[in-house]
Design an enzyme around this catalytic site. Sequence first.
Site, PDB file in Angstrom:
ATOM      1  N   LYS A  66       0.860  -1.185   0.000  1.00  0.00           N
ATOM      2  CA  LYS A  66       0.000   0.000   0.000  1.00  0.00           C
ATOM      3  C   LYS A  66       0.891   1.228   0.000  1.00  0.00           C
ATOM      4  O   LYS A  66       1.730   1.373   0.880  1.00  0.00           O
ATOM      5  CB  LYS A  66      -0.873  -0.018   1.247  1.00  0.00           C
ATOM      6  N   SER A 107      27.889  47.372  24.202  1.00  0.00           N
ATOM      7  CA  SER A 107      26.973  47.335  23.065  1.00  0.00           C
ATOM      8  C   SER A 107      27.770  47.052  21.805  1.00  0.00           C
ATOM      9  O   SER A 107      27.224  46.608  20.815  1.00  0.00           O
ATOM     10  CB  SER A 107      26.239  48.654  22.931  1.00  0.00           C
ATOM     11  N   GLY A 108      29.052  47.337  21.890  1.00  0.00           N
ATOM     12  CA  GLY A 108      29.912  47.162  20.735  1.00  0.00           C
ATOM     13  C   GLY A 108      30.139  48.453  19.998  1.00  0.00           C
ATOM     14  O   GLY A 108      31.195  48.661  19.414  1.00  0.00           O
ATOM     15  N   ARG A 152      29.999  44.338  15.267  1.00  0.00           N
ATOM     16  CA  ARG A 152      29.407  45.592  14.811  1.00  0.00           C
ATOM     17  C   ARG A 152      30.121  46.083  13.564  1.00  0.00           C
ATOM     18  O   ARG A 152      31.332  45.880  13.405  1.00  0.00           O
ATOM     19  CB  ARG A 152      29.500  46.674  15.905  1.00  0.00           C
TER      20      ARG A 152
END
Length: 859
Positions: A242, A724-725, A796
């Site tokens: 099947k 934060s860079g 960044r």
Amino acid sequence: MPHGNLDAYRRKRSSEATPEPMGSRTTAAGGRFVVQKHAARRVHFDLRLELEGTLKSWAVPRGPSLDPDVKRLAVATEDHPLEYADFEGSIPAGNYGAGAMIVWDSGRWVPLEDPVAGMESGKLLFELHGYKLRGVWTLFRTAGRRRSSDGSQWLLMKKPDAAARPSEESGDAEDELPPESVLSGLTVEELRDGCDRIEEVRAGIEASDAPRRRVDPRSLPLMLATASDRPFSRAGWIYELKYDGYRLVAAKEGGSVFLRYRRGGDVTALYPELARALRRLPVESIVLDGEVTVLDGGGRPSFARLQTRALLNRPVDIEQASVRRPATLFAFDLVSFEGHDLRPLPLLERKGWLARVLPPAGPLRYSDHIEERGEEFFEQAVAMGLEGTMAKDGASRYTGRRSSSWVKLRAERTGDFAIVGMSSPKGSRVGLGSLHLAVWDAAVGGLVYAGRVGTGFDDATLAELAERLSARRRKEPPCWAPSAEGPAVEAALSDAHLLGGRVADQTWVEPDDELVCEVRFKEWTPHGLLRHPVFLRLRDDKPIEDCVRRDEPRGREATLPAPPERRVEITNKSKVFWPDEGYTKGDLIDFYAAISEAMQPYLTDRPLVMTRYPDGIEGKSFFQKNAPDFAPDWLHKVRLTSPRTGKDIEYFVCQNRESLVYVANLAAIVLHVWSSRLHQLGQPDWCILDLDPKDAPFEDVIEIALAIRRLCHKIKLSSFVKTSGSSGLHVLLPLGGACTWEQSRSLGQLIAQIICRQLPEIATVTRNPERRGGKVYIDFVQNGRGRLLVAPFSVRPLPAAPVSTPLRWSEVKPGLDLRDHNIRTVPERLKKLKTDPLRGVLTEQPDLLAALRRLSELV
DNA sequence: GGGTTTC
DNA sequence: GAAACCCAACGCCGG
DNA sequence: CCGGCG
């Protein structure tokens, strides 16, 4: 392989030699390759492939173009020194016109002339005599590029290098073509032999009792099966596999072909590969009945693949899919042949003709059968991971309605599942209505929702379960939505989706090794939910990590196709991205690869947003939220709906190093993430205070950061800090997923305002830069749904390639220079530091209520 | 950077 | 055939 | 109501 014929099965049953393993293919230099034939037989070819015409190549500004002369391939075999094959269009739409060929290179299909530097070999797909062939070839290598005065680029080709090594076999199961359906592996003679048998069939049917009568394929009523749950053997009955697909009627009349589904839908345009094969069948007219499937890399019908296939609309998509995800029609009945209606003939006679009409390979396959031992056959089929078997009365006519002479037997499966929730009982039911189940997904590293089971319990079990589960309530579902293609995470786990629109009360519970149960079910739905599940028993001896989804019921683990290999092709490694320092795209990728382990906790399960700089930090850049369509399948994505606008965004979710490398290769320098994770998008992990100096001296930033730290200390809330860079600092407060965005924002606002009152000379919450008067801006607004934070360890796009770097508080003092933490220094720092000073923001569980109470006492 | 649309 | 285009979003502020 | 900001 079980499809098409049952040789392997028969051999196994009669304990003869085991079939040769499928999928093995050897390659030697110089273009020799081996193509497998179906049913464990392999045919060896020596092919030399040559291009006729010249390969022009690359034009401005990018994207390949094909010289129109390149239309044919010369194929040399031992018996046939030179055969020409026409190309069939099978390439993505683009700047390269219709009719070209695609090659397999570095784990994906690419147009042949795509100038991959150093490309020496690849895989090739082409059509010969209507059969698709593929193989590994060595054709030419890139000698270099030349740029002409008008800016156009030309790719210079060399003749095949005798020493060139053939490419590695790729193990990428996702893109791997199924071994059988598109390969012929047949010699030209064999193909012709197949056609010669048609005369035999023609004469036989002419002499049979089949009336001369046209059968209209469009209105043909189909034979349907009745279901049974127990396999059996009966004299005169036959047993077929099947197939998990769609019922399909395929018809050819004169030159035109026609494909329809069970209910009559015309899908001729959807399966061009079937239409082509049908058109090439050397018969005047024919009507076939069968099941259309799309096979997976292991050669088993994949209902999911078929479904995605069936959704396609655009001709280019269909054409492409016909090569990449080719359909195979397993024909199990011959309804009409050249003007004769075969329906009054016994099934076995119809199938006898059918077997001789269909070629032994290609997209049209004869669905073979055995004539005895139906139970054993069923067991074997189930063990092979197939959907079940069909039992048919060999003497039955094609009556075109649901009939007891066709019986379908579906495989039942069992599995272990983690219990992740329950719904409440209705009516006279005690305890609970149903259990929510989930399976462990190692790739995800978590539980994935698997549906509900609501039957199979006795009252005692119901009561016991209800009691145990009530004690473990939790608010959010502890699992993920089941499939990327399915509904979005939130929708999938919502009541409406789970209950088909009805809303009921759900209780989610904390999963546990002792809350595992065994469930019997029929199959997995394409959305990854259980179909017809029945609770069998609780089992407390099984860790939830062992509740993995097994698509193969019993004993097939060893032959499971390998999980998709996460390969990333790096492009333009030496392109300079930071001109001052000479850092390249390769440096960027290397950086992310090097720090991926430390960065991963901040990426896992979080929607990701990129800022991309394809031409380096001085070139044009753009934000990107939606994951591009062309991203590989293994890259995790999540579709989220904006509650405000109702618009969907399909975000990337970086779950592993390869994903990060892929994203880096897209020139995504800055990576932004949500503060919350997928399973509880409404509850952020941290509150962010962004200290942005603009024109203010950095010393003021430091002073403010330390003031925030002191304030948090006073209210017994920990605080963490990272650069934060660019120019400021990010102070992060752990929330432990225990509050909402609104509460997080209020907390940030409150702290910011207190600090501004404390240090009015240097701190402000004024958003307008001109009105800040040289003060440091404390930004608390980034706490909100869909609001983003530059991820820890994100690079960044600034001179020196600074990195947003987690700091220890002791480092936050005068002399701190953000540029000291950059793409060069951070990997070393990480090695030295051993621990990530920021990690606590994810692991700590603060007592927020107490902290807020103390804070309000301060104001 | 890669795919699609327009010119 | 090549150049142009696309790739987020939302609240808040002052004008 | 608009454009700029982050």
